[in-house]
Scaffold this motif. Structure first.
Motif, PDB file in Angstrom:
ATOM      1  N   UNK A  36       0.802  -1.215   0.000  1.00 30.96           N
ATOM      2  CA  UNK A  36       0.000   0.000   0.000  1.00 30.96           C
ATOM      3  C   UNK A  36       0.839   1.271   0.000  1.00 30.96           C
ATOM      4  N   UNK A  37       2.145   1.151   0.218  1.00 32.55           N
ATOM      5  CA  UNK A  37       3.009   2.319   0.187  1.00 32.55           C
ATOM      6  C   UNK A  37       3.184   2.757  -1.268  1.00 32.55           C
ATOM      7  N   UNK A  38       3.102   4.061  -1.560  1.00 28.89           N
ATOM      8  CA  UNK A  38       3.107   4.509  -2.962  1.00 28.89           C
ATOM      9  C   UNK A  38       4.265   3.974  -3.805  1.00 28.89           C
ATOM     10  N   UNK A  39       5.502   4.070  -3.308  1.00 28.88           N
ATOM     11  CA  UNK A  39       6.643   3.608  -4.105  1.00 28.88           C
ATOM     12  C   UNK A  39       6.572   2.102  -4.347  1.00 28.88           C
ATOM     13  N   UNK A  53      -3.226  11.380  -5.563  1.00 29.60           N
ATOM     14  CA  UNK A  53      -2.613  11.746  -4.283  1.00 29.60           C
ATOM     15  C   UNK A  53      -1.358  10.912  -4.025  1.00 29.60           C
ATOM     16  N   UNK A  54      -1.386   9.645  -4.403  1.00 30.27           N
ATOM     17  CA  UNK A  54      -0.215   8.789  -4.204  1.00 30.27           C
ATOM     18  C   UNK A  54       0.935   9.195  -5.114  1.00 30.27           C
ATOM     19  N   UNK A  57       2.437  12.109  -3.569  1.00 26.70           N
ATOM     20  CA  UNK A  57       3.202  11.709  -2.385  1.00 26.70           C
ATOM     21  C   UNK A  57       4.615  11.284  -2.754  1.00 26.70           C
ATOM     22  N   UNK A  58       4.761  10.599  -3.891  1.00 23.10           N
ATOM     23  CA  UNK A  58       6.097  10.196  -4.341  1.00 23.10           C
ATOM     24  C   UNK A  58       6.936  11.429  -4.663  1.00 23.10           C
ATOM     25  N   UNK A  59       6.314  12.444  -5.284  1.00 27.95           N
ATOM     26  CA  UNK A  59       7.039  13.677  -5.581  1.00 27.95           C
ATOM     27  C   UNK A  59       7.417  14.416  -4.292  1.00 27.95           C
ATOM     28  N   UNK A  70       0.900  11.122   1.560  1.00 27.61           N
ATOM     29  CA  UNK A  70      -0.376  10.917   0.853  1.00 27.61           C
ATOM     30  C   UNK A  70      -1.436  11.872   1.394  1.00 27.61           C
ATOM     31  N   UNK A  71      -1.457  12.078   2.719  1.00 26.47           N
ATOM     32  CA  UNK A  71      -2.389  13.041   3.309  1.00 26.47           C
ATOM     33  C   UNK A  71      -2.175  14.436   2.723  1.00 26.47           C
ATOM     34  N   UNK A  72      -0.906  14.842   2.640  1.00 30.44           N
ATOM     35  CA  UNK A  72      -0.595  16.166   2.093  1.00 30.44           C
ATOM     36  C   UNK A  72      -1.052  16.244   0.643  1.00 30.44           C
ATOM     37  N   UNK A  73      -0.814  15.176  -0.125  1.00 31.39           N
ATOM     38  CA  UNK A  73      -1.266  15.148  -1.520  1.00 31.39           C
ATOM     39  C   UNK A  73      -2.772  15.277  -1.633  1.00 31.39           C
TER      40      UNK A  73
END
Length: 251
Positions: A36-39, A53-54, A57-59, A70-73
């Motif tokens: 479930x982690x974006x990367x 959003x994911x 999050x990577x960026x 992800x929350x920030x995204x």
């Protein structure tokens, strides 16, 4: 317990409306399942499996002490109604208003969105044949989308109406820019173009031509006829549509 159909129907409408996103405050991404982690999710499932959003999050790389990346995204997307086009219009300073986003992260996001815009632009310019005003709009959209100021461009065509080049003539302010006829026809003559299409944008979103737009178009049309370089159209671009002088019988 989930409400039954009958009990849900008795609830007031405002209680059934979706609530705004409220990020969790207790767990970081490292506590998530690896898939479930974006990367890790991108590696295992491919880029198409990630939400907007994911990808953001990577960026961003990291969040805050209380928010995951992800929350920030999600908060960034919520602020623009989940519209990536609106996100691309934001400046570095505006992006930095979000929690956990400093100049370095904002620059990374802006750079990624700009690469996407340039990819569209390169794809649009490959041996494009113009047969309608819609073709013009699709051609210039990658270059003019999201601009906060006016620009004036010319599209040079060969005898088969295939795009030879796109040339920016001028860049101005929010309310206008200068279109020098000498520069316009200089580009056309040097590139041995057979016809010309004029394009400029209205950052305000107003598609209607101004009196100055109409006067300039008439002047350029007359000059083009004298030089045997016909003006096929003058397109006023906005992000939400366009005005075609040819379609409206103004040429």
């Amino acid at each position: 317990m989930l409400p039954t159909a009958s009990s849900a129907a008795d609830e007031p409408d405002d209680l059934l409306a979706p609530a705004p996103y409220v990020p969790p405050t207790s767990f970081g991404i490292k506590s998530w399942a690896e898939e479930d982690r974006p990367r890790e999710k991108m590696v295992q499932k491919g880029r198409a499996a990630l939400s907007d959003a994911e990808l953001l999050a990577i960026l961003l790389g990291s969040g805050t002490t209380k928010l995951t990346a992800v929350d920030v995204g999600m908060l960034m997307l919520q602020a623009v109604d989940n519209d990536l086009n609106e996100l691309a219009r934001l400046s570095i300073k505006q992006l930095c208003r979000h929690p956990g986003v400093g100049p370095a992260k904002a620059i990374t996001v802006v750079a990624a969105l700009e690469l996407g815009r340039r990819r569209k632009e390169q794809g649009a310019g490959r041996r494009t044949t113009i047969s309608s005003s819609r073709d013009i709009y699709q051609l210039v959209r990658p270059g003019l989308q999201d601009l906060p100021h006016e620009e004036f461009w010319v599209i040079l065509l060969n005898r088969a109406n295939v795009v030879m080049r796109q040339e920016k003539i001028s860049s101005g302010g929010v309310a206008g820019t200068v279109a020098d006829p000498k520069l316009i026809f200089k580009q056309a003559l040097e590139n041995l173009a057979s016809s010309i299409i004029l394009v400029h944008n209205h950052p305000s979103g107003n598609r209607n031509p101004s009196a100055a737009d109409i006067s300039l178009t008439k002047k350029l049309r007359e000059a083009g006829n004298f030089l045997d370089l016909p003006i096929l159209d003058h397109l006023i671009y906005t992000d939400n549509g366009y005005y075609s002088f040819a379609d409206e019988g103004m040429l």
